[in-house]
Design a protein around this motif. Sequence first.
Motif, PDB file in Angstrom:
ATOM      1  N   ASP A  64       0.826  -1.216   0.000  1.00 32.64           N
ATOM      2  CA  ASP A  64       0.000   0.000   0.000  1.00 32.64           C
ATOM      3  C   ASP A  64       0.859   1.263   0.000  1.00 32.64           C
ATOM      4  N   ALA A  65       1.907   1.272   0.820  1.00 34.57           N
ATOM      5  CA  ALA A  65       2.756   2.460   0.932  1.00 34.57           C
ATOM      6  C   ALA A  65       3.475   2.768  -0.379  1.00 34.57           C
ATOM      7  N   ALA A  66       3.816   1.725  -1.131  1.00 32.59           N
ATOM      8  CA  ALA A  66       4.531   1.926  -2.397  1.00 32.59           C
ATOM      9  C   ALA A  66       3.607   2.419  -3.503  1.00 32.59           C
ATOM     10  N   GLY A  67       2.298   2.217  -3.332  1.00 29.24           N
ATOM     11  CA  GLY A  67       1.343   2.672  -4.343  1.00 29.24           C
ATOM     12  C   GLY A  67       1.546   1.963  -5.669  1.00 29.24           C
ATOM     13  N   PRO A  68       1.321   2.669  -6.783  1.00 30.99           N
ATOM     14  CA  PRO A  68       1.418   2.037  -8.102  1.00 30.99           C
ATOM     15  C   PRO A  68       2.829   1.532  -8.436  1.00 30.99           C
ATOM     16  N   ALA A  69       3.836   1.984  -7.703  1.00 34.43           N
ATOM     17  CA  ALA A  69       5.210   1.541  -7.968  1.00 34.43           C
ATOM     18  C   ALA A  69       5.549   0.239  -7.246  1.00 34.43           C
ATOM     19  N   ALA A  70       4.604  -0.315  -6.479  1.00 39.40           N
ATOM     20  CA  ALA A  70       4.883  -1.521  -5.693  1.00 39.40           C
ATOM     21  C   ALA A  70       5.261  -2.694  -6.591  1.00 39.40           C
ATOM     22  N   ARG A  71       6.425  -3.279  -6.327  1.00 39.20           N
ATOM     23  CA  ARG A  71       6.859  -4.510  -6.988  1.00 39.20           C
ATOM     24  C   ARG A  71       7.228  -5.484  -5.896  1.00 39.20           C
ATOM     25  N   VAL A  72       6.877  -6.742  -6.109  1.00 37.88           N
ATOM     26  CA  VAL A  72       7.127  -7.772  -5.115  1.00 37.88           C
ATOM     27  C   VAL A  72       7.704  -9.008  -5.796  1.00 37.88           C
ATOM     28  N   ALA A  73       8.158  -9.948  -4.971  1.00 39.85           N
ATOM     29  CA  ALA A  73       8.672 -11.216  -5.495  1.00 39.85           C
ATOM     30  C   ALA A  73       8.220 -12.360  -4.593  1.00 39.85           C
ATOM     31  N   LEU A  74       7.807 -13.445  -5.212  1.00 37.49           N
ATOM     32  CA  LEU A  74       7.493 -14.699  -4.536  1.00 37.49           C
ATOM     33  C   LEU A  74       8.518 -15.722  -5.000  1.00 37.49           C
ATOM     34  N   CYS A  75       9.117 -16.466  -4.076  1.00 37.73           N
ATOM     35  CA  CYS A  75      10.091 -17.483  -4.466  1.00 37.73           C
ATOM     36  C   CYS A  75       9.742 -18.804  -3.791  1.00 37.73           C
ATOM     37  N   GLN A  76       9.376 -19.789  -4.609  1.00 35.97           N
ATOM     38  CA  GLN A  76       9.058 -21.139  -4.130  1.00 35.97           C
ATOM     39  C   GLN A  76      10.254 -22.036  -4.387  1.00 35.97           C
ATOM     40  N   VAL A  77      10.654 -22.792  -3.352  1.00 39.18           N
ATOM     41  CA  VAL A  77      11.844 -23.639  -3.439  1.00 39.18           C
ATOM     42  C   VAL A  77      11.493 -25.063  -3.016  1.00 39.18           C
ATOM     43  N   ASP A  78      12.077 -26.018  -3.724  1.00 41.47           N
ATOM     44  CA  ASP A  78      11.989 -27.418  -3.325  1.00 41.47           C
ATOM     45  C   ASP A  78      13.320 -28.054  -3.696  1.00 41.47           C
ATOM     46  N   GLY A  79      14.185 -28.241  -2.719  1.00 45.70           N
ATOM     47  CA  GLY A  79      15.513 -28.775  -2.985  1.00 45.70           C
ATOM     48  C   GLY A  79      16.288 -27.843  -3.900  1.00 45.70           C
ATOM     49  N   PHE A  80      16.757 -28.382  -5.036  1.00 43.58           N
ATOM     50  CA  PHE A  80      17.518 -27.573  -5.989  1.00 43.58           C
ATOM     51  C   PHE A  80      16.638 -27.031  -7.120  1.00 43.58           C
ATOM     52  N   ARG A  81      15.335 -27.070  -6.925  1.00 41.51           N
ATOM     53  CA  ARG A  81      14.414 -26.476  -7.895  1.00 41.51           C
ATOM     54  C   ARG A  81      13.795 -25.249  -7.256  1.00 41.51           C
ATOM     55  N   TRP A  82      13.690 -24.178  -8.021  1.00 45.15           N
ATOM     56  CA  TRP A  82      13.028 -22.984  -7.507  1.00 45.15           C
ATOM     57  C   TRP A  82      12.463 -22.164  -8.651  1.00 45.15           C
ATOM     58  N   ILE A  83      11.487 -21.331  -8.275  1.00 45.75           N
ATOM     59  CA  ILE A  83      10.908 -20.395  -9.225  1.00 45.75           C
ATOM     60  C   ILE A  83      10.585 -19.105  -8.476  1.00 45.75           C
TER      61      ILE A  83
END
Length: 134
Positions: A64-83
């Motif tokens: 909310d504080a970042a407004g329209p400039a808000a960028r985020v990242a989600l990182c899912q990991v399982d062993g040596f695999r990730w996205i």
Amino acid sequence: MSRASVDLASAARAFLTRPHPATFTTLRPDGTPHVTPVRFTYDATTGLARVTTRAGARKARNVDAAGPAARVALCQVDGFRWITLEGPATVTDEPSRLAEAVRRYTVRYRAAPPTPPDLAVVEIAVDRVLSLNL
């Protein structure tokens, strides 16, 4: 929020349906990263990732504080695999969007998410994907 869309290989799409948690990174108003574990869903058709949370949670307040400039990242990991899924984000408590987020969460994790009185959803229009071994 406009929907972004990225092409994902079938292995990546399948990986994103597994009931793994992810780390969710937002930026605090002072520019430092805030990283927290979350459960999330990803809709490959629209390119929209969703994180249910409390409207008063730090992650929601950061978006909310970042407004329209808000960028985020989600990182899912399982062993040596990730996205990692990145994109612009917004927070909403609009009933139909909350219902869709809860429905998708319940399907993916086979249990409904917590439902605090200030339930909200962070919606991420995924426009960048990084991965390894998928």
